[in-house]
Motif scaffolding. Sequence first.
Motif, short mmCIF file in Angstrom:
data_model
loop_
_atom_site.label_atom_id
_atom_site.label_comp_id
_atom_site.label_asym_id
_atom_site.label_seq_id
_atom_site.Cartn_x
_atom_site.Cartn_y
_atom_site.Cartn_z
N LEU A 1 0.84 -1.19 0.00
CA LEU A 1 0.00 0.00 0.00
C LEU A 1 0.87 1.24 0.00
CD1 LEU A 1 -2.22 -0.89 3.14
CD2 LEU A 1 -2.56 -1.73 0.83
N ARG B 1 -6.34 7.16 2.28
CA ARG B 1 -6.68 6.62 0.96
C ARG B 1 -5.41 6.00 0.38
NH1 ARG B 1 -10.88 6.68 -2.44
NH2 ARG B 1 -10.55 6.73 -4.69
N TYR B 2 -5.52 4.75 -0.06
CA TYR B 2 -4.34 3.98 -0.44
C TYR B 2 -4.48 3.33 -1.82
CZ TYR B 2 -3.26 4.40 4.52
OH TYR B 2 -3.00 4.91 5.76
N VAL C 1 -3.45 0.16 -3.75
CA VAL C 1 -3.17 -1.20 -3.31
C VAL C 1 -2.64 -2.03 -4.47
CG1 VAL C 1 -4.13 -3.30 -2.27
CG2 VAL C 1 -5.04 -1.04 -1.62
N MET D 1 -8.27 1.92 -2.11
CA MET D 1 -9.15 1.70 -0.96
C MET D 1 -8.99 2.83 0.05
SD MET D 1 -8.64 -2.44 -0.48
CE MET D 1 -9.85 -2.56 0.85
N SER D 2 -10.05 3.04 0.82
CA SER D 2 -10.05 4.10 1.84
C SER D 2 -10.22 3.50 3.22
CB SER D 2 -11.17 5.10 1.55
OG SER D 2 -11.00 5.72 0.30
N VAL E 1 -8.05 -1.46 5.70
CA VAL E 1 -7.72 -1.92 4.35
C VAL E 1 -7.19 -3.35 4.37
CG1 VAL E 1 -6.18 -1.56 2.38
CG2 VAL E 1 -7.31 0.40 3.45
N ASN F 1 -9.89 -5.91 5.47
CA ASN F 1 -10.88 -6.18 4.42
C ASN F 1 -10.30 -7.07 3.33
OD1 ASN F 1 -13.02 -4.72 5.55
ND2 ASN F 1 -12.35 -2.80 4.64
#
Length: 321
Positions: free
Chosen positions: A256, A263-264, A266, A296-297, A303, A306
């Motif tokens: 990441l 906010r990333y 990935v 993803m956020s 992150v 999930n």
Amino acid sequence: MSILDTKLEGVKTVLILGHVHPDGDCIGSCMGLFNYLEEVYPDREVTLCLEDPPEKFGYLKGFTCVQTEFVKETSFDLCICLDCSNTERLGGGEEGFALAKDSLCIDHHVTNAGYAKTNVIDPDASSTSEVLFGLLEESRITREMAECLYTGIIHDTGVFKYSCTTPKTMLVAAKLMETGIDFSRIIDESFYRKTYVQNQILGRALLESITFLDGACVFSVVRLKDMRFYGVTSKDLDGIVEQLRLTDGVECAIFLYETEAQRYKVSLRSKHKLDVAKIAAFFGGGGHVRAAGCTMSGSIYDVVNNLSLHIEKQLKEVEGA
């Protein structure tokens, strides 16, 4: 006559687009097509737009012709999109695509549903550069064009070691080598060479990596503050996820990097068992079975947690099969 030749009939203006944050295959295929059209179709007006192409690809012919500011409110006769699985990934070029009178998509991403008026998508190909090679008149491919296509192929195959490499891939590479390209220089300069700060940030990412799921997965993250400290951009982070994937005993690697607060971007890589394209697609991204990505956020914990739910589910399905 190939689909490409058919689409170019009666066309005066052509716009070539690739995806945001262009990688080697995106740049290689776009530059290869640009040079081909300039040589074979000199009466066409060709515009190539790419967002912030890495300078390490500056050895490719025509690199200085790449426009990084996207043409606004201009209608081209034909828009050709390469290595881009959906219109959102076109970034600033999405408007040019929408305004074009005709469109052609050339790609190899399994997640590409075919968004152009004409689509040439081969998910079994190693790269978009390989797909493009099949659309070009082989006898018209010059050394400079071959350099572009070879660059794209080595980047999406990890210099021919990824599972997407096929006998056909090797045959295409051999034909490109026959044009006289300096293949070892291309590999060294665009794939392996790193600056001092790139090595520093790589070392930092490896040092702070963490394994989970009983060592089956590894992840690392680079935050905005880290990037500012080392003076690096996202382009300097290439190769980190691949180095993580090489960790002994690891099936899946996650890298990441922070693009803004919580906010990333990935990057996902797997070795043998996981289909990371399915995982990335669930979160709005895409890619290939063994290499994919998404945005993803949330917190880093959110992150990774999930992602791990999907990874663990796939691992259980594979092991239970």
